[in-house]
Write an enzyme that holds these catalytic residues in place. Structure first.
Site, short mmCIF file in Angstrom:
data_model
loop_
_atom_site.label_atom_id
_atom_site.label_comp_id
_atom_site.label_asym_id
_atom_site.label_seq_id
_atom_site.Cartn_x
_atom_site.Cartn_y
_atom_site.Cartn_z
N SER A 1 -65.12 95.41 -10.67
CA SER A 1 -64.03 94.78 -11.40
C SER A 1 -62.90 95.79 -11.54
O SER A 1 -63.14 96.98 -11.69
CB SER A 1 -64.53 94.35 -12.78
OG SER A 1 -63.45 94.24 -13.68
N LYS B 1 -68.96 96.67 -14.03
CA LYS B 1 -69.30 95.44 -13.32
C LYS B 1 -69.72 95.64 -11.86
O LYS B 1 -69.21 96.48 -11.16
CB LYS B 1 -68.10 94.48 -13.33
CG LYS B 1 -67.80 93.87 -14.67
CD LYS B 1 -68.88 92.91 -15.15
CE LYS B 1 -68.97 91.65 -14.33
NZ LYS B 1 -68.09 90.58 -14.72
N HIS C 1 -85.54 71.27 -13.69
CA HIS C 1 -84.53 71.10 -14.75
C HIS C 1 -84.04 72.45 -15.25
O HIS C 1 -83.65 72.59 -16.41
CB HIS C 1 -85.06 70.29 -15.94
CG HIS C 1 -85.75 69.03 -15.55
ND1 HIS C 1 -85.11 67.82 -15.47
CD2 HIS C 1 -87.04 68.80 -15.18
CE1 HIS C 1 -85.96 66.89 -15.09
NE2 HIS C 1 -87.15 67.47 -14.89
N GLU D 1 -71.04 84.22 -4.26
CA GLU D 1 -70.10 83.26 -4.87
C GLU D 1 -69.19 82.64 -3.82
O GLU D 1 -68.88 81.45 -3.86
CB GLU D 1 -69.23 83.97 -5.92
CG GLU D 1 -69.99 84.34 -7.17
CD GLU D 1 -69.16 85.26 -8.05
OE1 GLU D 1 -68.46 84.75 -8.93
OE2 GLU D 1 -69.19 86.49 -7.83
#
Ligand code: ARG
Length: 458
Positions: free
Chosen positions: A277, A283, A156, A290
């Site tokens: 970024s 970043k 969970h 992804e």
């Protein structure tokens, strides 16, 4: 241009229709298999005395020349010739004359495309299997390197029980093993020769289909000519196995994304496999993971696409089926790219084992071990669960961890507690105490590594 099928037509095909119906812009990829199939077909026609051996030699020579031309980029594919089959046949006839016109005896594009796609998927499936194996090897090596490192195991998305990082990683190697087995099993159904079914009804020529099957390395010939030209199950199966593989890759990618977040800080991705970024200078984004997760959408979509194309088709061949190649090619490309990039990225991932270890002991992750301790002292499991729950609540109220409790405090909850409880409260002890096969003890995980490494070699 005169069509190879132009005999019964009075009008030229509209340009719009030509570009609407063509498939050469994508099925050119099948050229190698189309030629391979045509050579085998020509050999069989010769052997059966349907065409002369002189014609067979001319055809084979011509096809080999076309093969060289395509390979070196000297071949021009033409939209008005519709598809790969007619592009090659027209070029052959242009090159060798009348013998080229005999190649299509006892064959149709309907069984030809079914053949090409099977040859293509057989080769790609084998390649995908080796790519999965390379990735499994990379995972198993990483697991071996981190054999003793402990991390929190989750259910969970909440910390549940301490596990070995190696154990966690190996679970992916197991999933990929099932994917390998599924692809392997599907080869049995891919590797059946449809050629010789012709348009749908077979032929009056005395062809030898088993001979063609032997030449092309097929295990068997298809039994029903109508089924052979209508069946795309093998492609749907490929897309569905690939969807399951993609889902596995996506779950792993998702974990990498989460683990590399500032909140988790479990891993650091290699610079070469992350991106920055354009506005935020600090970043470092896990774009590779992804995109592996994102591309899963295409792979699932491709499966749905072909299922939908096929669902309402009456027997036998229908032109709708030309649309099968776009999803199949896209899935092959996507799956291979994902496997290659993940395999290259994996060894560069730095695991923050210190942080993993620290968090493994938080959130009362050894509570189950306490309950199991009490059971071993004769307390029924349900009572042990209840007692341990109360101890956890006590710890929460007093802001302490399980392993910070004294024996006296523990005895307030059960007189069964003794000094040996202190062999149950820390994550390392929890790992050490595991006995069941397949569990997270070092000995068991070593067995898992050995087993999966053996399977990778098969
Ligand atoms: N390009 C076609 C396909 O991909 C080949 C078979 C065409 N057959 C036909 N009768 N139009 O399905």
């Amino acid at each position: 241009m005169k069509k190879l099928w132009g005999g019964r037509f009075n009008q030229n095909t509209s340009k719009v229709v030509e570009s609407f119906t063509e498939s050469i812009s994508f099925d050119y990829r099948l050229w190698k298999y189309d030629i391979q199939g045509s050579i085998a077909h020509a050999k069989m026609l010769g052997k059966q005395g349907i065409i002369t051996s002189k014609d067979v030699s001319k055809i084979i020579k011509g096809l080999e020349e076309i093969s060289r031309k395509i390979e070196t980029g000297a071949f021009t594919f033409k939209e008005e010739l519709e598809d790969i089959h007619m592009n090659i046949e027209a070029a052959l006839t242009e090159m060798i004359g009348d013998a080229g016109k005999k190649l299509h005896t006892a064959r149709s594009r309907n069984d030809q495309i079914a053949l090409d796609l099977r040859l293509y998927l057989r080769a790609e499936t084998q390649e995908i299997i080796s790519l999965i194996k390379a990735f499994q090897k990379s995972i198993a090596d990483t697991a071996e390197k981190h054999i003793e490192n402990i991390m929190p195991g989750y259910t969970h998305m909440q910390r549940a029980q301490p596990v070995l990082l190696s154990h966690h990683l190996l679970s992916y190697a197991e999933m990929f093993q099932r994917d390998v087995e599924r692809y392997r099993d599907s080869l049995k159904r891919i590797n059946i020769l449809p050629l010789g079914s012709c348009a749908l009804a077979g032929t009056s020529f005395p062809i030898d289909r088993s001979y063609v099957a032997k030449l092309l390395g097929f295990n068997d010939i298809s039994s029903n000519s109508i089924d052979s030209v209508s069946d795309r199950d093998f492609a749907i199966e490929f897309l569905s196995i690939s969807s399951i593989l993609s889902m596995h890759l996506s779950r792993l990618a998702e974990e990498l994304v989460i683990w590399s977040s500032e909140e988790f800080k479990f891993i650091e991705m290699p610079d070469a496999f992350t991106t920055g970024s354009s506005i935020m200078p600090q970043k470092k984004n896990p774009d590779v993971a992804e995109l592996v997760r994102g591309k899963t959408g295409r792979v699932f979509g491709n499966l749905l696409s072909l299922l939908t194309i096929m669902k309402g088709l009456p027997l036998s061949y229908n032109r709708d089926m030309q649309e099968d190649k776009i999803p199949v090619f896209d899935t092959v490309d996507t799956i291979k790219a994902c496997l290659i990039v993940m395999t290259e990225m994996f060894p560069g991932i730095k695991f923050n084992t210190k942080r993993m270890n620290e968090t493994a002991g938080d959130a009362f992750s050894t509570s189950t071990d306490v309950a199991e301790y009490l059971v071993k002292k004769g307390v029924p499991f349900r009572n042990a669960h209840e007692i341990t729950g109360k101890i956890v609540l006590h710890c929460i109220n007093n802001g302490i961890k399980l392993y910070e409790l004294s024996l006296n405090e523990l005895k307030l909850f059960s007189d069964k507690f003794n000094n040996d409880i202190f062999k149950y409260l820390r994550p390392e002890e929890s790992i050490k105490n595991k006995k069941s096969s397949g569990s997270t003890s070092i000995a068991e995980v070593k067995k898992q590594i050995k087993k999966i490494k053996e399977k990778i070699l098969l």
